[in-house]
Design a protein around this motif. Sequence first.
Motif, short mmCIF file in Angstrom:
data_model
loop_
_atom_site.label_atom_id
_atom_site.label_comp_id
_atom_site.label_asym_id
_atom_site.label_seq_id
_atom_site.Cartn_x
_atom_site.Cartn_y
_atom_site.Cartn_z
N VAL A 21 0.83 -1.20 0.00
CA VAL A 21 0.00 0.00 0.00
C VAL A 21 0.87 1.25 0.00
N ASP B 210 2.28 1.81 -3.51
CA ASP B 210 1.30 2.15 -4.54
C ASP B 210 0.52 3.43 -4.24
N SER B 211 0.35 3.74 -2.94
CA SER B 211 -0.58 4.83 -2.62
C SER B 211 -0.04 5.90 -1.68
#
Length: 301
Positions: free
Chosen positions: A254, A257-258
């Motif tokens: 996470v 990616d974010s």
Amino acid sequence: MNSAAASPLRPRRPAWAGRNYSLLALAAFVTTLGSNGALIASAFAVLETGGDGGDVGLVAASRTLTLVLFLLVGGAVADRLPRHHVMVAANALNFLSQGAFALLVLTGKPELWQMMLLSALGGTGQAFFNPAAEGMLMSSVDREQASRAFALFRMAMSGAAVGGAALGGAMVAAVGPGWVLAVDAVAFAVAGALRSFLDVSHIAPREPGGGLLSDMRDGWQEFIGRPWLWGIVAQFSVVVAVVGAADAVFGPLVARDSLGGPGPWGLALGAFGVGTVAGAFLMMRWKPRRLLLAGTLCVFP
């Protein structure tokens, strides 16, 4: 002028925290600082070599599997050999395995099987280290001070976890995971050196028992004969599996990616550490009548 007032201010340690306790706490602080950074570094090392979430999970599981498999053996060994020798040997194994991991990452593209093998060796070292360390820590303080000593010890380790995670995430983002793994290897070497100076002259030699398999069988019977013990172990097996999956696999994915990469993930793990510091501080002040029940229930929040 008062000479005491003129001298530099020095942090005062509790009267019961003697030389051994101080050495153990300092060594554990160093390794906790390095290991929390290495947790982030190992995940991003796998991702940076083209691995996916499954590969990150395999590397993390390799460490956990050997830790679980050899923990009972490690406990039996710690009961048969001088604990400080077992601790130093385990630190040496962790130093070598983490150093090799760092070297692979820094010099080339490590293969998945290589990272899994080195992670498994690290878990093996931890399996032998943990039982010896717990017994050594308790032998360094009086029985009356054991609860307070353990709470202070855990608070220091939690503080190291906060700093290690935040600093490790920032270092992975700045210089790459290989250097963070190298720092962790050096931390194990420093900790092993500190633990080699432990004074064990006050510890009476233990009487030789039966064979290793006999000791393991006796330990298993003691374990299953206490429902409160295996009940808590069953609970924490679930807790550790869930938290471990988040820390080692889902969180780094996470974050990549974010959230912007390892730096923010280090801050997130640091926030978890802040909570553990607060909990340890609370346990130094609060003495519930049913301490074990209170600790078990506090896991859920």
